[in-house]
Scaffold this active site. Structure first.
Site, short mmCIF file in Angstrom:
data_model
loop_
_atom_site.label_atom_id
_atom_site.label_comp_id
_atom_site.label_asym_id
_atom_site.label_seq_id
_atom_site.Cartn_x
_atom_site.Cartn_y
_atom_site.Cartn_z
N GLU A 1 0.88 -1.17 0.00
CA GLU A 1 0.00 0.00 0.00
C GLU A 1 0.91 1.21 0.00
OE1 GLU A 1 -1.52 3.21 0.74
OE2 GLU A 1 -1.71 2.53 2.81
N CYS B 1 -1.44 9.04 3.07
CA CYS B 1 -1.35 8.57 1.68
C CYS B 1 -2.57 8.95 0.86
CB CYS B 1 -1.13 7.05 1.65
SG CYS B 1 -2.43 6.11 2.49
#
Length: 490
Positions: A253, A287
């Site tokens: 990720e 993120c």
């Protein structure tokens, strides 16, 4: 007083075999908040040995017992929210609302993982074999390597281990060098108090200079059977290559260049609030943060004026002040990287609608939140992930241009659109190349029961929900000759 912590191996806190330690720096003061053991490759190997030794007993433990441990740990996290707030303010400069949210969501991740323990873990398949049953079973993979980042330390540290543990695996965790406590050791303390057996979760902290060697030792050991990593795309590429060299599955990720699209029918007050939250929560160090606000030309001028006014009003500064919204970035390197992006853009013709682009604070880590306009393709900020307290406003003429610009990035993590026309938003969602997309909301959202992850350079694999359970197990085909005997040709 500076805290001192060792490695956690086989349920015991031990010093590094070399005796070395490394500083955990408070980004607001610039002084050491803690000192943690600096692991050697030999320490990593010892942690893997402990995890391997604990695997059989843990994977054989009754599902109800594993569930009780995770649920107890979730309750403990809820109770320790004030401790999390203090810890994150000193370790990563996290403002109080963000730190409290870390504690809340980490607890929910543990509860969701606990719920997954008693879900169906296989299927009965059709078969042409007379008198036989054909079964598909999901079984734990074994020892899992978990490498977690600093920016949402308790959330992402918990996510890196929760479902792996729930499915019966054991874990060796390497928390970020910038958050070894909140990301790793604090979480391990909670799980131990909840009853997690020795060796099921092992934590190895390290000096930043040793990170490549530590990671390679962890992934290359044949007893480690899979890897999960959350962090930058640049590091994720190296992790993915290393895992592939050793034929190990990986969940990656990675970064994002997330776009929030504001259509011409949007409620502008709502759009401004959504963009402000998505851009500046945790100083933009998420993120999923809004790196780009793409606005229809018909409302762009009014949106920009209102947005700049909102951002100028955000309290920024000391993360220990309960009124602070935007705290410092994690270290001086991060501050220098963000300001380099801003100054490159300003030098090529961009303008600041908010902020100064100057580093403030005694430790050189504080940036007043910034909004850039007139950004063009020749500027580094057009392409690069900001990961700091800044965002960019782009103006487009229609929906097609908005979609094209949103997709004009190698990243593909999250996105959002603000519109009062749900059908229009759904049509846009189908065309945006991201793993996550939100209609009438901004880009930052996380629910433990939802599949979380990206596409393109934002990585592959999914945390959360049924996808997460499948990710931390492997399929095994089992047949049972229950009636009669199998027939052989010779």
């Amino acid at each position: 007083m500076t805290l001192t912590r060792g490695l956690l191996i086989a349920g015991q806190e031990v010093p590094a075999s070399s005796g070395r330690t490394t500083a955990d720096i408070d980004p607001w003061t610039g002084r050491p908040y803690a000192r943690v053991a600096a692991a050697t490759p030999a320490d990593v190997t010892a942690a893997i040995t402990a995890a391997e030794a604990a695997f059989e007993q843990w994977s054989d433990l009754a599902p109800s017992q594993r569930r009780r441990i995770l649920l107890r740990a979730a309750d403990l996290l809820d109770q320790r929210t004030p401790q999390v707030v203090e810890l994150m303010s000193h370790e990563v400069g996290g403002a109080a609302p963000w730190a409290a949210f870390n504690a809340h969501l980490a607890a929910e991740i543990l509860r969701e993982a606990a719920a997954g323990i008693t879900q169906p873990t296989g299927a009965v398949l059709t078969t042409d074999l007379p008198g036989a049953y054909s079964l598909q079973a999901r079984v734990p993979v074994g020892v899992v390597a978990a490498i977690a980042p600093w920016n949402a330390p308790l959330i992402l540290g918990t996510r890196s281990v929760a479902m792996a543990l729930a499915m019966g695996n054991t874990v060796v965790m390497k928390p970020s060098e910038d958050a070894p406590l909140a990301c790793g050791l604090f979480l391990a303390d909670v799980l131990q108090e909840a009853g997690l057996p020795d060796g099921v979760l092992n934590v190895v902290t390290n000096d930043p200079a040793d990170a490549p060697e530590i990671v390679e030792t962890l992934i290359s050991d044949p007893r480690v059977r899979m890897v999960n990593f959350t962090g930058s795309t640049a590091v994720g590429r190296r992790i993915g290559v290393l895992a592939a060299e050793h034929l190990k599955p990986a969940i990656l990720e990675l970064g994002g260049k997330n776009a929030l699209i504001v259509l011409d029918d949007a409620d502008l007050n709502y759009a401004v609030d959504a963009a402000a939250f998505g851009s500046f929560m945790n100083s933009g160090q998420i993120c999923m943060s809004v790196d780009r606000v793409i606005v229809h030309r018909g409302v762009a001028e009014e949106f920009t004026t209102r947005f700049a006014r909102k951002i100028d009003s955000l309290p920024y500064g000391d993360p220990c002040d309960p009124h602070t919204v935007v705290g410092p970035v994690v270290n001086t390197r991060a501050a220098q990287r963000v300001t380099a992006l801003i100054h490159d853009a300003l030098g090529k013709g961009a303008h600041l609608a908010s902020g100064t682009g100057k580093v403030e604070g005694a430790a050189g880590t504080l940036l007043r939140p910034m909004v850039l306009t007139d950004v063009t393709r020749d500027m580094d900020v057009f392409h690069g992930e900001i990961f700091g307290p800044a965002t960019v406003i782009h103006t487009v003429d229609n929906d097609d241009e908005a979609v094209a610009l949103a997709n004009d990035t190698p990243y593909g993590l999250s996105g959002g659109v603000i519109t009062q026309d749900t059908a229009r938003g759904l049509a846009m969602a189908r065309r945006i190349h991201t793993g996550i997309f939100h209609i009438n909301d901004q880009t930052v959202a996380d629910e433990p029961q939802a599949p979380f992850g990206g596409v393109k350079d934002s990585g592959y694999g999914r945390f959360g929900g049924r996808d997460g359970a499948d990710a931390f197990t492997q399929t095994r085909w089992i047949t049972v000759q229950a009636h009669g005997r199998a027939q052989y040709p010779f």
